[in-house]
Design a protein around this motif. Sequence first.
Motif, PDB file in Angstrom:
ATOM      1  N   ALA A  36     -53.007  -2.050 -67.874  1.00  0.00           N
ATOM      2  CA  ALA A  36     -51.576  -1.878 -67.660  1.00  0.00           C
ATOM      3  C   ALA A  36     -51.306  -0.405 -67.397  1.00  0.00           C
ATOM      4  N   PRO A  37     -50.356  -0.076 -66.536  1.00  0.00           N
ATOM      5  CA  PRO A  37     -50.094   1.339 -66.235  1.00  0.00           C
ATOM      6  C   PRO A  37     -49.578   2.081 -67.465  1.00  0.00           C
ATOM      7  N   THR A  38     -50.038   3.320 -67.608  1.00  0.00           N
ATOM      8  CA  THR A  38     -49.597   4.151 -68.728  1.00  0.00           C
ATOM      9  C   THR A  38     -48.237   4.758 -68.391  1.00  0.00           C
ATOM     10  N   ASP A  39     -47.630   5.398 -69.375  1.00  0.00           N
ATOM     11  CA  ASP A  39     -46.335   6.028 -69.149  1.00  0.00           C
ATOM     12  C   ASP A  39     -46.436   7.131 -68.110  1.00  0.00           C
ATOM     13  N   GLU A  40     -47.548   7.894 -68.121  1.00  0.00           N
ATOM     14  CA  GLU A  40     -47.731   8.968 -67.149  1.00  0.00           C
ATOM     15  C   GLU A  40     -47.813   8.398 -65.737  1.00  0.00           C
ATOM     16  N   GLN A  41     -48.540   7.270 -65.591  1.00  0.00           N
ATOM     17  CA  GLN A  41     -48.662   6.656 -64.273  1.00  0.00           C
ATOM     18  C   GLN A  41     -47.315   6.119 -63.803  1.00  0.00           C
ATOM     19  N   LYS A  42     -46.538   5.566 -64.728  1.00  0.00           N
ATOM     20  CA  LYS A  42     -45.221   5.066 -64.358  1.00  0.00           C
ATOM     21  C   LYS A  42     -44.315   6.215 -63.927  1.00  0.00           C
ATOM     22  N   ASP A  43     -44.376   7.346 -64.661  1.00  0.00           N
ATOM     23  CA  ASP A  43     -43.564   8.499 -64.305  1.00  0.00           C
ATOM     24  C   ASP A  43     -43.954   9.035 -62.935  1.00  0.00           C
ATOM     25  N   ALA A  45     -45.352   7.403 -60.501  1.00  0.00           N
ATOM     26  CA  ALA A  45     -44.949   6.448 -59.461  1.00  0.00           C
ATOM     27  C   ALA A  45     -43.455   6.533 -59.187  1.00  0.00           C
ATOM     28  N   SER A  46     -42.662   6.835 -60.208  1.00  0.00           N
ATOM     29  CA  SER A  46     -41.215   6.898 -59.999  1.00  0.00           C
ATOM     30  C   SER A  46     -40.796   8.191 -59.317  1.00  0.00           C
ATOM     31  N   LYS A  47     -41.658   9.222 -59.317  1.00  0.00           N
ATOM     32  CA  LYS A  47     -41.313  10.501 -58.710  1.00  0.00           C
ATOM     33  C   LYS A  47     -41.692  10.579 -57.235  1.00  0.00           C
ATOM     34  N   VAL A  48     -42.231   9.502 -56.684  1.00  0.00           N
ATOM     35  CA  VAL A  48     -42.610   9.497 -55.279  1.00  0.00           C
ATOM     36  C   VAL A  48     -41.346   9.610 -54.437  1.00  0.00           C
ATOM     37  N   ASP A  49     -41.400  10.505 -53.447  1.00  0.00           N
ATOM     38  CA  ASP A  49     -40.240  10.693 -52.594  1.00  0.00           C
ATOM     39  C   ASP A  49     -40.027   9.461 -51.725  1.00  0.00           C
ATOM     40  N   VAL A  50     -38.823   8.967 -51.739  1.00  0.00           N
ATOM     41  CA  VAL A  50     -38.468   7.794 -50.951  1.00  0.00           C
ATOM     42  C   VAL A  50     -37.322   8.176 -50.036  1.00  0.00           C
ATOM     43  N   LEU A  51     -37.468   7.856 -48.774  1.00  0.00           N
ATOM     44  CA  LEU A  51     -36.390   8.126 -47.832  1.00  0.00           C
ATOM     45  C   LEU A  51     -35.274   7.140 -48.104  1.00  0.00           C
ATOM     46  N   GLN A  52     -34.129   7.656 -48.438  1.00  0.00           N
ATOM     47  CA  GLN A  52     -33.007   6.807 -48.792  1.00  0.00           C
ATOM     48  C   GLN A  52     -32.040   6.745 -47.615  1.00  0.00           C
ATOM     49  N   VAL A  53     -31.793   5.544 -47.135  1.00  0.00           N
ATOM     50  CA  VAL A  53     -30.905   5.352 -45.996  1.00  0.00           C
ATOM     51  C   VAL A  53     -29.612   4.740 -46.514  1.00  0.00           C
ATOM     52  N   GLN A  54     -28.503   5.393 -46.224  1.00  0.00           N
ATOM     53  CA  GLN A  54     -27.215   4.895 -46.681  1.00  0.00           C
ATOM     54  C   GLN A  54     -26.326   4.631 -45.480  1.00  0.00           C
ATOM     55  N   ASN A  55     -25.504   3.606 -45.591  1.00  0.00           N
ATOM     56  CA  ASN A  55     -24.534   3.266 -44.548  1.00  0.00           C
ATOM     57  C   ASN A  55     -25.177   3.167 -43.174  1.00  0.00           C
ATOM     58  N   THR A  56     -26.217   2.363 -43.068  1.00  0.00           N
ATOM     59  CA  THR A  56     -26.832   2.177 -41.758  1.00  0.00           C
ATOM     60  C   THR A  56     -25.879   1.375 -40.887  1.00  0.00           C
ATOM     61  N   MET A  57     -25.848   1.713 -39.645  1.00  0.00           N
ATOM     62  CA  MET A  57     -24.974   0.996 -38.727  1.00  0.00           C
ATOM     63  C   MET A  57     -25.631  -0.339 -38.379  1.00  0.00           C
ATOM     64  N   GLY A  58     -24.846  -1.371 -38.323  1.00  0.00           N
ATOM     65  CA  GLY A  58     -25.361  -2.694 -38.009  1.00  0.00           C
ATOM     66  C   GLY A  58     -25.703  -2.824 -36.543  1.00  0.00           C
ATOM     67  N   SER A  59     -26.349  -3.926 -36.206  1.00  0.00           N
ATOM     68  CA  SER A  59     -26.743  -4.137 -34.820  1.00  0.00           C
ATOM     69  C   SER A  59     -25.789  -5.096 -34.114  1.00  0.00           C
ATOM     70  N   THR A  60     -24.597  -5.272 -34.650  1.00  0.00           N
ATOM     71  CA  THR A  60     -23.646  -6.167 -34.000  1.00  0.00           C
ATOM     72  C   THR A  60     -23.019  -5.469 -32.802  1.00  0.00           C
ATOM     73  N   ALA A  61     -22.417  -6.242 -31.948  1.00  0.00           N
ATOM     74  CA  ALA A  61     -21.921  -5.693 -30.685  1.00  0.00           C
ATOM     75  C   ALA A  61     -20.748  -4.751 -30.887  1.00  0.00           C
ATOM     76  N   GLY A  62     -19.810  -5.077 -31.729  1.00  0.00           N
ATOM     77  CA  GLY A  62     -18.623  -4.248 -31.858  1.00  0.00           C
ATOM     78  C   GLY A  62     -18.615  -3.456 -33.139  1.00  0.00           C
ATOM     79  N   ALA A  63     -17.944  -2.328 -33.101  1.00  0.00           N
ATOM     80  CA  ALA A  63     -17.821  -1.502 -34.292  1.00  0.00           C
ATOM     81  C   ALA A  63     -16.407  -1.647 -34.820  1.00  0.00           C
ATOM     82  N   GLY A  64     -16.297  -1.711 -36.117  1.00  0.00           N
ATOM     83  CA  GLY A  64     -14.979  -1.847 -36.736  1.00  0.00           C
ATOM     84  C   GLY A  64     -14.235  -0.529 -36.733  1.00  0.00           C
ATOM     85  N   SER A  65     -13.008  -0.573 -37.211  1.00  0.00           N
ATOM     86  CA  SER A  65     -12.181   0.623 -37.192  1.00  0.00           C
ATOM     87  C   SER A  65     -12.660   1.661 -38.193  1.00  0.00           C
TER      88      SER A  65
END
Length: 135
Positions: A36-43, A45-65
């Motif tokens: 089982a992973p130790t606390d150090e391994q869990k820490d 793993a949680s510190k890995v940089d992750v690209l966070q994408v927020q408010n991605t635009m959808g692929s629908t044809a029209g854009a709302g107001s």
Amino acid sequence: VLLGKDPPAFEWIAAAMGKYTTAKSFDDNSSDLAQAPTDEQKDAASKVDVLQVQNTMGSTAGAGSGEFHMYRASRRREMNRIEKMDVDAKKKEEIDAFETRKRERAEGAEAQHQKRADKRRKKKDKKKGKAGAPG
């Protein structure tokens, strides 16, 4: 409903489970027990940089107001983030340059001190030599 102790029929399950120090890992390659992973391994793993994408635009044809305002806000956040990175990089560069200058000045001062100390010692030795010589 189980109250208090486990009935004898379930003792073998408790013995087989152990102290929860291992986890059974069944993948395509192996069916061996894995630690089982130790606390150090869990820490770590949680510190890995992750690209966070927020408010991605959808692929629908029209854009709302509200799409333009969401785009403008996300662009402002990104510009602020980039500006902060530039300011931090410039500050780090200035600190490094200052530390380099400080170290060079300290080395120069130490060399000058050593030179003057040698000169004083030579003068003192020369004075001792004259005083002790028969005249």
